[in-house]
Scaffold this motif. Structure first.
Motif, PDB file in Angstrom:
ATOM      1  N   ALA A 171       0.853  -1.248   0.051  1.00  0.00           N
ATOM      2  CA  ALA A 171      -0.225   0.036  -0.033  1.00  0.00           C
ATOM      3  C   ALA A 171       0.993   1.343   0.016  1.00  0.00           C
ATOM      4  CB  ALA A 171      -1.063   0.082   1.311  1.00  0.00           C
ATOM      5  N   ALA A 172       1.937   1.196   0.686  1.00  0.00           N
ATOM      6  CA  ALA A 172       2.835   2.487   0.767  1.00  0.00           C
ATOM      7  C   ALA A 172       3.388   2.833  -0.661  1.00  0.00           C
ATOM      8  CB  ALA A 172       3.993   2.242   1.498  1.00  0.00           C
TER       9      ALA A 172
ATOM     10  N   GLN B 288       0.602   4.016  -2.799  1.00  0.00           N
ATOM     11  CA  GLN B 288       0.223   5.557  -2.268  1.00  0.00           C
ATOM     12  C   GLN B 288       0.999   6.352  -2.887  1.00  0.00           C
ATOM     13  OE1 GLN B 288      -2.728   6.466  -0.113  1.00  0.00           O
ATOM     14  NE2 GLN B 288      -2.235   8.231  -1.303  1.00  0.00           N
TER      15      GLN B 288
ATOM     16  N   ALA C 203       0.233   6.805  -6.413  1.00  0.00           N
ATOM     17  CA  ALA C 203      -1.219   7.434  -6.615  1.00  0.00           C
ATOM     18  C   ALA C 203      -0.999   8.853  -6.472  1.00  0.00           C
ATOM     19  CB  ALA C 203      -2.202   6.861  -5.562  1.00  0.00           C
ATOM     20  N   ASP C 204      -0.283   9.442  -5.391  1.00  0.00           N
ATOM     21  CA  ASP C 204       0.086  10.716  -5.277  1.00  0.00           C
ATOM     22  C   ASP C 204       0.694  11.353  -6.473  1.00  0.00           C
ATOM     23  OD1 ASP C 204      -0.838  10.663  -2.702  1.00  0.00           O
ATOM     24  OD2 ASP C 204       1.170  10.359  -1.665  1.00  0.00           O
TER      25      ASP C 204
ATOM     26  N   CYS D  38      -5.877  10.750 -10.235  1.00  0.00           N
ATOM     27  CA  CYS D  38      -5.908   9.765  -9.226  1.00  0.00           C
ATOM     28  C   CYS D  38      -7.562   9.795  -8.844  1.00  0.00           C
ATOM     29  CB  CYS D  38      -5.092   9.811  -8.122  1.00  0.00           C
ATOM     30  SG  CYS D  38      -5.268   8.531  -7.111  1.00  0.00           S
TER      31      CYS D  38
ATOM     32  N   LEU E  40      -7.455   4.903  -4.154  1.00  0.00           N
ATOM     33  CA  LEU E  40      -6.670   3.690  -4.062  1.00  0.00           C
ATOM     34  C   LEU E  40      -7.462   2.564  -3.495  1.00  0.00           C
ATOM     35  CD1 LEU E  40      -3.638   2.655  -3.835  1.00  0.00           C
ATOM     36  CD2 LEU E  40      -3.630   3.678  -1.645  1.00  0.00           C
TER      37      LEU E  40
ATOM     38  N   ASP F 157      -6.874  -1.234  -1.692  1.00  0.00           N
ATOM     39  CA  ASP F 157      -5.737  -2.387  -1.455  1.00  0.00           C
ATOM     40  C   ASP F 157      -6.341  -3.500  -1.348  1.00  0.00           C
ATOM     41  OD1 ASP F 157      -6.820  -2.070   0.936  1.00  0.00           O
ATOM     42  OD2 ASP F 157      -5.115  -1.169   2.053  1.00  0.00           O
TER      43      ASP F 157
END
Ligand code: NAD
Length: 360
Positions: free
Chosen positions: A48-49, A52, A55-56, A62, A65, A67
């Motif tokens: 996820a990190a 992310q 995504a950022d 975007c 998100l 997961d």
């Protein structure tokens, strides 16, 4: 490999970007080039990190998100992701992670037709194939559909730095298995053979360096480059006994994907080699070895990978069941797979014996 030039080859429309840092610097541009403005990023809970950060990097493109990716894409996980994509008004997906995350992106594409961008973090090769898989009531269904083939693949070696060494090794040998079976596939071709040999050479050369220095971006890059080539082979050809056996062992007996591929590959290659000596010789050349099955088994052992199905938790009583399931299905393989033949391969892999079989 064939002696005579007689082949069909279909090149598929995938754009590939390969660059360190590309996950967060190139993905937005790939989406824009495809005309996409609302991208749903999908990943597993583990990744996820990283997802992310991707995504950022998409900024206003975007759309969210999600997961929810899980191993082997359970149908209810796919249903949920499709709901999320629809609710978000997504016009495309970005799958970040291993074969499980990319599998979820493909399931969304299959149901909705939304274009997919893949940002792989393992060597599974799924990003280069039009093959989808869905698991329902414990059974995995797979199929081919061009709609699930990612439109764009962003390879970023930095994403693979966190891949633990044991998984790097088994995922890498999983990739090598695609190339090995592509060399003797009924639909192999000269271009596939080139990709397969270079893929095996790159991956087998990089894995010992990855194991010795997991933080080496250079070694990680060569391994990922090998994975791209091996994945391209997987997408272009029909797999044989090795992939069928691993599918049965994973699907019916719950054995782990990449580890199972690692254990089984030397045995299937030893079984098939008498029927396809040119392919076996090509693998040996790519490994800088005399005997490909022994060299593959030695590589796995040297890098600390499991070498027997017993280690992976298979029971001796399961061998006959797995052999019957493997022999009872129709699929392409250069050597006929009898129930006895499948059992001999499975038994040797179960014991971790030397990979040697009589020619007939
Ligand atoms: P995976 O995606 O399940 O990942 C394995 C584990 O590694 C997971 O726990 C994941 O969170 C973790 N992980 C992934 N990347 C990481 C990273 N960079 N750092 C740290 N941890 C990381 O497994 P996989 O081996 O990538 O893929 C296997 C799945 O993909 C199977 O379901 C297989 O059937 C499917 N597959 C499909 C195709 C196809 O063409 N459709 C091809 C190959 C594999």
């Amino acid at each position: 490999m064939k002696h005579h030039l007689d082949f069909s080859y279909e090149s598929r429309p995938v754009r590939v970007v390969f660059r360190s840092g590309a996950a967060t610097t190139a993905t937005a541009g790939e989406g824009a080039a495809l005309g996409l403005r609302r991208l749903l990023v999908v990943c597993g809970s583990h990744g996820a990190a990283t997802a992310q950060a991707v995504a950022d990097s998409l900024g206003p493109a975007c759309a969210g998100l999600h997961d929810g990716a899980r191993m082997h894409v359970p149908v209810e996980v796919a249903d949920r992701a499709v709901e999320v994509a629809r609710a978000a008004g997504a016009d495309g997906c970005v799958a970040v992670g291993g074969g499980s995350s990319i599998g979820l992106g493909k399931a969304i594409a299959l149901r909705t037709g939304l274009p997919l961008i893949a940002v792989p973090s393992t060597y599974s090769g799924s990003e280069m194939t039009p093959v989808w898989g869905l698991t329902e009531h414990g059974a995995k269904r797979t199929g081919r559909d061009p709609v699930v083939l990612p439109r764009s693949v962003v390879y970023d070696p930095e994403l693979t730095l966190s891949l633990p060494v044991p998984l790097s090794v088994t995922s890498g040998i999983n990739a090598i298995a695609h190339a090995v079976e592509a060399l003797y596939a009924p639909d192999t071709s000269p271009l596939v053979a080139l990709m397969a040999q270079e893929g095996v050479r790159a991956m087998a050369g990089a894995l010992p360096e990855v194991a010795a220095d997991p933080g080496s971006l250079e070694a990680r890059g060569r391994a990922l480059y090998g994975a791209w080539l091996c994945g391209s082979c997987l997408g272009a050809t029909t797999m044989g006994l090795h992939h069928k056996l691993c599918h049965v062992l994973g699907g019916t007996f719950g054995l782990p994907h990449a580890e199972t591929h690692t254990v089984v590959l030397p045995y299937v290659l030893a079984y098939n080699a008498p029927a396809v000596p040119d392919a076996a010789a090509a693998v040996a050349r790519a490994l800088d070895a005399d005997d490909a099955p022994h060299a593959l088994r030695e590589l796995a052992g040297r890098l600390g990978a499991p070498r027997s199905l017993a280690e992976l938790g298979l029971k001796e009583a399961d061998l006959a069941v797995a052999a019957a399931q493997t022999a009872g299905q129709a699929y392409a393989n250069p050597r006929e797979v009898t129930a006895e033949g499948a059992l001999a391969v499975l038994r040797a892999a179960y014991e971790g014996a030397a990979p040697e079989f009589p020619a007939a």
